[in-house]
Design an enzyme around this catalytic site. Structure first.
Site, PDB file in Angstrom:
ATOM      1  N   THR A   1       0.823  -1.208   0.000  1.00 43.12           N
ATOM      2  CA  THR A   1       0.000   0.000   0.000  1.00 43.12           C
ATOM      3  C   THR A   1       0.856   1.258   0.000  1.00 43.12           C
ATOM      4  OG1 THR A   1      -1.821  -1.120   1.146  1.00 43.12           O
ATOM      5  CG2 THR A   1      -1.765   1.271   1.314  1.00 43.12           C
TER       6      THR A   1
ATOM      7  N   TYR B   1      -7.751   0.520  -4.178  1.00 38.67           N
ATOM      8  CA  TYR B   1      -6.570   1.044  -4.861  1.00 38.67           C
ATOM      9  C   TYR B   1      -5.728  -0.119  -5.389  1.00 38.67           C
ATOM     10  CZ  TYR B   1      -4.691  -0.176  -0.303  1.00 38.67           C
ATOM     11  OH  TYR B   1      -4.373  -0.861   0.839  1.00 38.67           O
TER      12      TYR B   1
ATOM     13  N   THR C   1       1.156  -4.309   4.453  1.00 37.72           N
ATOM     14  CA  THR C   1       0.901  -4.601   5.865  1.00 37.72           C
ATOM     15  C   THR C   1       0.192  -5.934   6.092  1.00 37.72           C
ATOM     16  OG1 THR C   1      -1.206  -3.391   5.838  1.00 37.72           O
ATOM     17  CG2 THR C   1       0.774  -2.153   6.448  1.00 37.72           C
ATOM     18  N   ASP C   2      -0.468  -6.481   5.075  1.00 33.33           N
ATOM     19  CA  ASP C   2      -1.265  -7.698   5.279  1.00 33.33           C
ATOM     20  C   ASP C   2      -0.420  -8.865   5.777  1.00 33.33           C
ATOM     21  OD1 ASP C   2      -3.567  -6.433   4.570  1.00 33.33           O
ATOM     22  OD2 ASP C   2      -3.829  -7.440   2.638  1.00 33.33           O
TER      23      ASP C   2
ATOM     24  N   LYS D   1      -0.533  -7.546  13.268  1.00 36.19           N
ATOM     25  CA  LYS D   1      -1.491  -6.579  12.728  1.00 36.19           C
ATOM     26  C   LYS D   1      -2.836  -6.856  13.377  1.00 36.19           C
ATOM     27  CE  LYS D   1      -3.441  -4.645   8.497  1.00 36.19           C
ATOM     28  NZ  LYS D   1      -3.475  -4.636   7.012  1.00 36.19           N
TER      29      LYS D   1
ATOM     30  N   GLU E   1      -1.049 -34.637  28.797  1.00 35.32           N
ATOM     31  CA  GLU E   1      -1.755 -35.624  27.972  1.00 35.32           C
ATOM     32  C   GLU E   1      -1.600 -35.306  26.494  1.00 35.32           C
ATOM     33  OE1 GLU E   1      -6.269 -37.387  27.163  1.00 35.32           O
ATOM     34  OE2 GLU E   1      -5.942 -35.807  28.654  1.00 35.32           O
TER      35      GLU E   1
END
Length: 397
Positions: A15, A29, A95-96, A168, A337
């Protein structure tokens, strides 16, 4: 006059390099439109912080990030960091998947030099775009001598976070990155960095002795390369405590060389939920040849009864299963366990996507479930001196 540091910028798109049809548009965008040169030129005074150079590794939306690009990026970071004329590295990124790329590089990086990832939540064409300030602050961080030894950092919206801890947390807001199980490494106010974790990198005499638990075998004839923190790969019967008095720090963290790796092992993430077909997805993953599985479980890694048989099947097939949590915070501590009868590995503080990365890299060294379990325990039990390991060891099996 003091010479300015040299910061090398690697652009990957995102971005921060995005363009929209309208200056008010923050969705719809196209990411990865601007080049590294255009990004640098868009920030007034950036060249006053450091001498700048850079390259365009790729120009993609980070939702399209691939493991093959990770491998390429890790090699470039290591190559550039080995240069004596480079003091720090900045990587522009969407950023994803920024937290995943940052953590992968943290495990695959061979340098004490600062490496800072940054990006934007608004495209470059937007009114009040956040990219230029984020890039300025990332270069400021990478050029800061006190960032040395802190590992890979994410610099966004005036906050500096360590790769291992950062997540994020919001799909829309500028203040989206948080260190959910700790605090940030530092913050940037005005033109000054305020580090919130003490950096012991320049105070090696104050390093405590290496932990008593045996984390790996130390090299018989070890040496540090100049400007490098990688250790000799020939391990002996000595344990790390035997060489704790040497003039560098060793701690419970692994460096995974990706130099000769063409692809990462296939690890699947399966998400647990009410009414889910967990067994179906586990069986499909095993039948499809998965080398490892991460299960995003409820709460503190709660394993449904219906999964017990398929987990035993995975164990008998030699496929390690890491149990992480759907929760955004906390530490996964498995019951005896689940650990002993079902042979599962707890992810500790790592979320499912980061647990997948550590499992993939662990599998490049060993297929032994007990050794992989130890790698995870070393990773999430480690309390960093300044937010990360200062010097790493190469864990060869």
């Amino acid at each position: 006059m003091k010479q300015k540091p040299h910061v090398y910028i690697i652009a990957t798109g995102g971005t921060i390099a995005g363009q929209a049809a309208s200056p008010s548009a923050t969705v719809g965008y196209k990411a990865g439109e601007l080049t590294v040169g255009q990004l640098i030129a868009s920030v007034p005074g950036l060249d006053q912080l450091a001498d700048l150079s850079g390259e365009q590794l790729c120009n993609i939306d980070s939702k399209d990030m691939q493991e093959s690009i990770w491998l390429q990026l890790a090699r470039r970071v290591n190559e550039i960091a080995a240069r004596s004329d480079v003091d720090g590295i900045v990587i522009t990124h969407g950023t994803d998947t920024m937290e995943e790329t940052a953590y992968f590089l943290q495990l695959a990086m061979q340098t004490e030099k600062p490496v800072a990832l940054t990006g934007a939540m608004r495209p470059a064409s937007a009114i009040s775009a956040d990219g230029p300030m984020n890039l300025w602050q990332a270069v400021k961080t990478a050029a800061d001598e006190n960032a040395k030894g802190r590992g890979v950092l994410v610099v966004m919206n005036g906050q500096i976070d360590a790769a291992k801890n950062v997540v994020k947390t919001n799909a829309n807001t500028l203040q989206t990155f948080r260190s959910v199980n700790s605090g940030p490494e530092g913050v940037i106010v005005g033109e000054k960095i305020f580090w919130q974790r003490k950096n012991y990198f320049f105070e090696e005499k104050n390093f405590p002795a290496v932990r008593e638990n045996k984390i790996a075998q130390a090299p018989e004839n070890f040496s540090l390369k100049q400007n490098s923190d990688s250790l000799n790969k020939n391990f002996s019967s000595k344990n790390l405590c035997d060489i704790a008095n040497k003039n560098f720090c060793l701690a419970t963290k692994y460096f995974f060389s990706t130099e000769n790796i063409s692809c990462l092992p296939d690890v699947k993430i399966i998400y647990g939920y009410v009414g889910g077909d967990d067994q179906l997805f586990f069986n499909a993953a095993l039948q499809n040849g998965a080398k490892g599985i991460v299960y995003a479980a409820c709460g503190n890694g709660s394993v449904p009864e219906k999964l017990e048989d398929v987990l035993k099947k995975a164990a008998s097939s030699g496929v390690p299963v890491v149990i992480a949590s759907r929760c955004s915070e906390g530490i996964v501590v498995l019951s005896n366990e689940v650990k002993e009868n079902l042979h599962c590995i707890g992810s500790g503080t790592l979320n499912p996507q980061k647990a997948k990365i550590l499992l993939q890299l662990a599998l490049t060294k060993t297929n032994d479930v007990n050794e992989i379990k130890k790698i995870f325990e070393d990773e999430w039990n480690h309390v960093p001196l300044c937010g990360m390991l200062q010097k790493k060891i190469t864990a060869e099996y």
